[in-house]
Design a protein around this motif. Structure first.
Motif, mmCIF file in Angstrom:
data_model
loop_
_atom_site.group_PDB
_atom_site.id
_atom_site.type_symbol
_atom_site.label_atom_id
_atom_site.label_comp_id
_atom_site.label_asym_id
_atom_site.label_seq_id
_atom_site.Cartn_x
_atom_site.Cartn_y
_atom_site.Cartn_z
ATOM 1 N N GLY A 276 41.148 -67.615 56.905
ATOM 2 C CA GLY A 276 41.814 -68.527 57.837
ATOM 3 C C GLY A 276 40.913 -69.622 58.335
ATOM 4 O O GLY A 276 39.795 -69.820 57.833
ATOM 5 N N PHE A 277 41.422 -70.315 59.338
ATOM 6 C CA PHE A 277 40.738 -71.490 59.836
ATOM 7 C C PHE A 277 41.237 -71.812 61.235
ATOM 8 O O PHE A 277 42.310 -71.389 61.641
ATOM 9 N N ALA A 278 40.444 -72.593 61.967
ATOM 10 C CA ALA A 278 40.902 -73.109 63.257
ATOM 11 C C ALA A 278 40.325 -74.505 63.448
ATOM 12 O O ALA A 278 39.163 -74.757 63.116
ATOM 13 N N ILE A 279 41.147 -75.400 63.956
ATOM 14 C CA ILE A 279 40.730 -76.789 64.203
ATOM 15 C C ILE A 279 40.860 -77.077 65.691
ATOM 16 O O ILE A 279 41.896 -76.797 66.295
ATOM 17 N N GLY A 280 39.827 -77.626 66.275
ATOM 18 C CA GLY A 280 39.885 -78.022 67.682
ATOM 19 C C GLY A 280 40.692 -79.305 67.826
ATOM 20 O O GLY A 280 40.300 -80.356 67.333
ATOM 21 N N ILE A 281 41.834 -79.197 68.485
ATOM 22 C CA ILE A 281 42.732 -80.354 68.559
ATOM 23 C C ILE A 281 42.224 -81.407 69.540
ATOM 24 O O ILE A 281 42.295 -82.613 69.280
ATOM 25 N N ASP A 282 41.679 -80.948 70.666
ATOM 26 C CA ASP A 282 41.131 -81.908 71.633
ATOM 27 C C ASP A 282 40.068 -82.770 70.948
ATOM 28 O O ASP A 282 40.046 -83.998 71.078
ATOM 29 N N ARG A 283 39.184 -82.108 70.240
ATOM 30 C CA ARG A 283 38.078 -82.781 69.557
ATOM 31 C C ARG A 283 38.610 -83.727 68.479
ATOM 32 O O ARG A 283 38.145 -84.860 68.348
ATOM 33 N N LEU A 284 39.587 -83.255 67.713
ATOM 34 C CA LEU A 284 40.149 -84.081 66.637
ATOM 35 C C LEU A 284 40.721 -85.380 67.185
ATOM 36 O O LEU A 284 40.425 -86.477 66.684
ATOM 37 N N VAL A 285 41.538 -85.261 68.223
ATOM 38 C CA VAL A 285 42.187 -86.458 68.766
ATOM 39 C C VAL A 285 41.158 -87.396 69.385
ATOM 40 O O VAL A 285 41.187 -88.613 69.168
ATOM 41 N N ALA A 286 40.209 -86.830 70.130
ATOM 42 C CA ALA A 286 39.166 -87.654 70.760
ATOM 43 C C ALA A 286 38.359 -88.398 69.701
ATOM 44 O O ALA A 286 38.022 -89.574 69.875
ATOM 45 N N GLU A 287 38.074 -87.725 68.599
ATOM 46 C CA GLU A 287 37.255 -88.341 67.550
ATOM 47 C C GLU A 287 38.027 -89.472 66.867
ATOM 48 O O GLU A 287 37.482 -90.557 66.647
ATOM 49 N N ILE A 288 39.271 -89.225 66.549
ATOM 50 C CA ILE A 288 40.053 -90.261 65.868
ATOM 51 C C ILE A 288 40.229 -91.481 66.778
ATOM 52 O O ILE A 288 40.136 -92.627 66.339
ATOM 53 N N LEU A 289 40.449 -91.223 68.066
ATOM 54 C CA LEU A 289 40.661 -92.334 69.007
ATOM 55 C C LEU A 289 39.342 -92.897 69.538
ATOM 56 O O LEU A 289 39.355 -93.788 70.390
ATOM 57 N N LYS A 290 38.225 -92.362 69.057
ATOM 58 C CA LYS A 290 36.896 -92.802 69.482
ATOM 59 C C LYS A 290 36.765 -92.779 71.011
ATOM 60 O O LYS A 290 36.277 -93.726 71.630
ATOM 61 N N GLN A 291 37.224 -91.698 71.615
ATOM 62 C CA GLN A 291 37.129 -91.548 73.067
ATOM 63 C C GLN A 291 35.797 -90.911 73.428
ATOM 64 O O GLN A 291 35.301 -90.052 72.691
ATOM 65 N N PRO A 292 35.232 -91.297 74.568
ATOM 66 C CA PRO A 292 33.919 -90.765 74.930
ATOM 67 C C PRO A 292 33.935 -89.274 75.244
ATOM 68 O O PRO A 292 32.923 -88.593 75.082
ATOM 69 N N SER A 293 35.072 -88.739 75.678
ATOM 70 C CA SER A 293 35.112 -87.324 76.074
ATOM 71 C C SER A 293 36.463 -86.726 75.692
ATOM 72 O O SER A 293 37.477 -87.432 75.670
ATOM 73 N N ILE A 294 36.478 -85.422 75.435
ATOM 74 C CA ILE A 294 37.767 -84.772 75.191
ATOM 75 C C ILE A 294 38.632 -84.816 76.456
ATOM 76 O O ILE A 294 39.846 -84.701 76.371
ATOM 77 N N ARG A 295 38.005 -85.006 77.610
ATOM 78 C CA ARG A 295 38.799 -85.120 78.846
ATOM 79 C C ARG A 295 39.792 -86.281 78.763
ATOM 80 O O ARG A 295 40.821 -86.262 79.424
ATOM 81 N N ASP A 296 39.450 -87.289 77.958
ATOM 82 C CA ASP A 296 40.326 -88.461 77.875
ATOM 83 C C ASP A 296 41.573 -88.236 77.026
ATOM 84 O O ASP A 296 42.457 -89.088 77.004
ATOM 85 N N VAL A 297 41.622 -87.120 76.318
ATOM 86 C CA VAL A 297 42.812 -86.853 75.500
ATOM 87 C C VAL A 297 43.516 -85.573 75.931
ATOM 88 O O VAL A 297 44.406 -85.077 75.244
ATOM 89 N N ILE A 298 43.107 -85.013 77.072
ATOM 90 C CA ILE A 298 43.756 -83.829 77.639
ATOM 91 C C ILE A 298 44.517 -84.283 78.872
ATOM 92 O O ILE A 298 43.942 -84.966 79.724
ATOM 93 N N PRO A 299 45.804 -83.940 78.983
ATOM 94 C CA PRO A 299 46.572 -84.479 80.105
ATOM 95 C C PRO A 299 45.947 -84.175 81.470
ATOM 96 O O PRO A 299 45.782 -85.080 82.281
ATOM 97 N N PHE A 300 45.631 -82.924 81.718
ATOM 98 C CA PHE A 300 45.059 -82.543 83.006
ATOM 99 C C PHE A 300 43.802 -81.706 82.768
ATOM 100 O O PHE A 300 43.847 -80.486 82.816
ATOM 101 N N PRO A 301 42.676 -82.383 82.481
ATOM 102 C CA PRO A 301 41.444 -81.648 82.150
ATOM 103 C C PRO A 301 40.715 -81.194 83.405
ATOM 104 O O PRO A 301 41.087 -81.572 84.517
ATOM 105 N N LYS A 302 39.704 -80.384 83.210
ATOM 106 C CA LYS A 302 38.829 -79.986 84.311
ATOM 107 C C LYS A 302 37.492 -80.697 84.168
ATOM 108 O O LYS A 302 37.135 -81.160 83.090
#
Lengths: 567, 567
Positions: B509-535
């Motif tokens: 099997g496999f697992a992909i980090g979705i927060d990381r994937l989206v942040a990387e594609i959108l070139k965001q500085p932090s995964i917090r920027d692609v999580i609706p309500f991050p900590k």
């Protein structure tokens, strides 16, 4: 390869590396027959007399075989299975993994104790009936995803380590290691976060969310459950209901190949209570409650007279079916266990009336009761909202053999905002529900209605929703009427009232219990049967033995200590 | 109605009940102009001089307007927005909800402190750049659902109140009220449950799952994160990789309209360490590490001589770019902070070599180094697996202006099963990973490879997976080599080894980090920027102030007590 891929192969074709479980091994006159089973198919393997394969394979061994595809003789075809007309003459067999002796057979209809089935859930799920339940659950997810795409509803996820809030049941808590003494809560629902999405300007939202309630054991509840959660900006109850009907209709069609008509019927809470004694009636039973208070206007039956003088009602059900004295006693016992004073009844046979109270009936009372015709009249006297639950049970019991084989959806709306429980006002629903009329709510809260609506399927509450409060002042007022102090409101909901204060659109939403939905459609006795790895009623998992004790030193990392109960 | 629905209306059409936020109010010579904004559009409203509307509306008021649709004069058309050629002459305006003064403007590129943005996250998400991030996240979910349907992969959900298990990080715990002293854990991943599905006979599985790790604060981690989790029965690493490539390619195309070529390149762990000094190299930088140990075969530089005698290597990077002394010192400082003894370097200019060690170079050494050409040679001497991290940083720093504007996917496989850390064997991955060769694993564990594979995107570990152990004896052996006692194995994993004992198929099997994937594609500085309500990094939510203190009496329900730290 898998068995399904054999379809259409020619007689004599070579089969290489076919995988599956040994479902059955039979010896017949030197030949060995094995039924090989995989996810969705099975096929017969034959070991010929000269075969060098001497390994003993047993049920549930996972094996790989190679051999030759063989069309069976016409008189040997098994028409009951997909591959009943073919078999494989085996040339080699490899055991991938052996199996220990099974705790129960991998077959439908076993009567193994549920705790054993849960302890070996991975084997239980190999049984076809359980596998079909899980596939149905998966298909339900898929059909939801598809209709959400069609309706352009956005999937957005919400946090699950949240601030503790009261929603009528207890939160599960999660101690923080980084802030000892502080706790997160697991969400009872994504309620406030989905409302925040509407405040953020999203047009709508959905999520299939895990929700958590640390409730005392009740019939067929799980500490964690799965909910289709929705919210619509600029939404009204009507808009939400229309969408839910389309969604539910789609799930039934795509995941279960069932056609259901929409729109669903709507009745008010009061109508529902009056006709069925409950706010989640099973409309597959056609019979309704009759109010026969008028019959007893002049009655000499003392307790009825007193109840009527106290604005109570006499509520009855009539059945032409002739119940025995024993059956009547059973009904009496059933409702007494729930708190009733006992069953009132009259029996009418050939224009004669009998029953414990028959002798003290006035002539006009007799006449009116006999007019029902031959059969049994059962009744309860009292306040509708108090005796309703007995009438509900009586209706379900008396007419249980008259439940139609259909799917009965029903909207119930126009709920009271508060219910009177033990003399004090108790909110009927969560405190984000909009009152129907703010002025009435303010001045006369116990007369106030809530813009809340339930969806009922076959007598089961499948989901509920509401118009939400979008005015911070109204939100504050509602929390006050809930009985919260100014300080409580600030501490627990201050941030939410603040969030409402920056131009919040109207919004409304809904949530559907997916476990319940699938169990109901599949007519399963418990939601445990449609959850892959459920917990017992006491919240235990017999497979992993969770929850489990942890070391004192682990606990100390949270600055927590376990305290023995005082004896 | 919403603004989008105005498209194509005729000049003079009546607009009724159009909703939106006030984005901007301007007064011009008695006329008032309002930009009305909703989820995906905006339009200009005009209040004419005779208008009776006197209410003062301000930014972010949520309003409802009616009026007349008006084509603008050609010279007044704003070509930058969709509805720049039209406007609405307002006849009535209703304020649905007012807005308090905003803590920051609803516009892109604000430099407000992140803690303020998180406290008012619902307003932050109204800003277009944040809204687009969340839409991209939602589109990612959608594209995953779609490709899973196409690939016939079943969505099945797993429990989230589970038994505590070790996976290299700490569990979040959930105390049980019903069994005081006992705790559930929140899953670090659905690992064991997805394996159980394979044991149950399901052909495959996927889930977008919330996972939890109570880690010490590290850069850009969240206590809860979102993972695309997959498992395939009869699966091999190759089958899994093929599927992941199809899935990732689909996500890029459907959710981001980006084309990426597949298959991805694969390199082994050793190749990756040798060429890049890391197991997650950023291949958008073409330059690789050169092993220049041979140059120093006869060296008189004492520390290099000793390192080579101790089987160490001299690893170098060469750049034609001329770095200043200050820039070199900065590189030196950077790697020293990570633990390096310091930067080795030679500068070559017009066939002359300089640098701290240049004077003690042998003639042949000089000659070979000068042969690199004009530029800078930086190096580290030591064990590749120890100095790799310095080489990795040097490579990223020196060539940071040569990062290609492309998307670089890479498989890394053939990992060692154990890493030596502080002298003892530490497992590199979770204990359900199959060894490449069981005999080697048994007899020589520190030589053993794992059937583990990572997917790296632009130098970020996006996901990982493995062939799983499907033999109960091997599972037991691995746990023993992990250092667990017989008793530990029984208590913590006994149920799982038992589950493996009933004919378990191969699975991977496999697992992909979705927060990381989206942040990387959108070139965001932090995964917090692609999580609706991050900590925040310390695990706090500035909006709700979770986690929060709870009462001693609430805690007592769990038989727990808070213990102050001893001073």
């Amino acid at each position: 390869m898998i068995i399904k891929e054999l379809k259409g192969l020619a007689n004599g074709a070579n089969i290489i590396n076919l995988y599956g479980w040994v479902d059955n091994v039979r010896d017949h006159g030197g030949l060995t027959f094995i039924d090989l089973r995989d996810f969705d198919s099975s096929i017969q393997l034959i070991f010929d007399k000269e075969s060098k394969i001497t390994k003993t394979v047993k049920n549930e061994f996972y094996i790989m075989v190679s051999g030759v595809f063989n069309q069976r003789d016409k008189n040997l075809i098994n028409k009951k299975t997909l591959f009943g007309d073919v078999e494989i003459l085996i040339e080699s067999l490899t055991i991938i993994n052996e199996s220990k002796t099974l705790p129960f057979q991998i077959e439908d209809g076993i009567d193994t104790d549920e705790s054993i089935r849960l302890k070996y859930r991975y084997l239980d799920l190999r049984r076809n009936e359980m596998k079909q339940n899980i596939i149905a659950r998966s298909n339900t997810f898929k059909s939801i995803r598809n209709i959400m795409n069609q309706l352009d509803i956005l999937e957005i996820d919400t946090p699950t380590l949240i601030k503790s809030t009261p929603e009528g049941a207890k939160d599960f808590l999660v101690p923080s290691r980084k802030s000892p003494g502080s706790f997160y809560a697991l969400p009872q629902s994504p309620q406030m976060y989905k409302q925040l999405f509407m405040m953020s300007g999203f047009p709508n939202y959905y999520q299939i969310a895990k929700c958590y309630r640390d409730e005392d054991s009740r019939k067929d509840r799980q500490p964690e459950f799965t909910q289709l959660d929705l919210e619509f900006s600029n939404g009204s109850p009507d808009l939400v209901k229309e969408n839910i009907e389309i969604i539910v209709q789609h799930i039934f069609k795509e995941a279960f190949d069932l056609k259901i008509p929409i729109p669903f019927k709507t009745i008010t809470y009061n109508e529902s209570m009056t006709l069925y004694g409950t706010d989640k009636p099973d409309l597959r039973i056609k019979e309704t409650i009759s109010d026969i208070t008028d019959v007893f206007a002049q009655t000499e039956i003392k307790f009825i007279k007193e109840i009527i003088e106290d604005s109570g009602k006499v509520l009855s059900l009539f059945t032409q079916k002739s119940l025995s004295r024993k059956e009547i006693d059973l009904l009496d016992e059933k409702i007494k266990n729930l708190g009733s004073n006992g069953l009132g009844w009259f029996k009418v046979t050939d224009n004669e009336i009998s029953g414990p109270l028959a002798k003290i009936l006035l002539p006009n009372e007799k006449q009116e009761l006999i007019a029902f015709g031959d059969g049994l009249i059962v009744f309860q006297a009292g306040n509708l909202y108090e005796v309703g639950k007995y009438m509900d049970i009586l209706r379900q019991e008396i007419f249980k053999d008259r439940v139609e084989d259909s799917t009965s959806f029903l909207w119930v709306d126009d709920f009271p905002y508060f219910e009177i429980e033990n003399g004090s006002l108790q909110p009927s629903h969560h405190p984000f529900t909009a009152p129907k009329d703010t002025d009435i709510f303010k001045n006369n809260p116990n007369e106030s209605k809530a813009l809340h609506y339930d969806l009922v399927l076959n007598g089961v509450e499948l989901g509920s929703g509401s118009q939400r409060i979008n005015d911070p002042q109204v939100q504050k007022l509602v929390l006050e009427k809930w009985g919260l102090t100014e300080e409580d409101i600030g501490e627990r909901f201050g941030w939410f009232i603040e969030a409402l204060s920056y131009g919040t659109p109207q919004h409304a939403g809904f949530a559907i219990g997916i476990d319940r939905l699938v169990a109901e459609i599949l007519k399963q006795p418990s939601i445990r049967d449609v959850i892959p790895f459920p917990k017992t009623q006491s919240g235990m998992d017999p497979l992993t033995e969770a929850p489990s004790l942890i070391n004192e030193s682990d606990l100390a990392e949270y600055n927590l200590r376990y305290i023995e109960d005082e004896q």
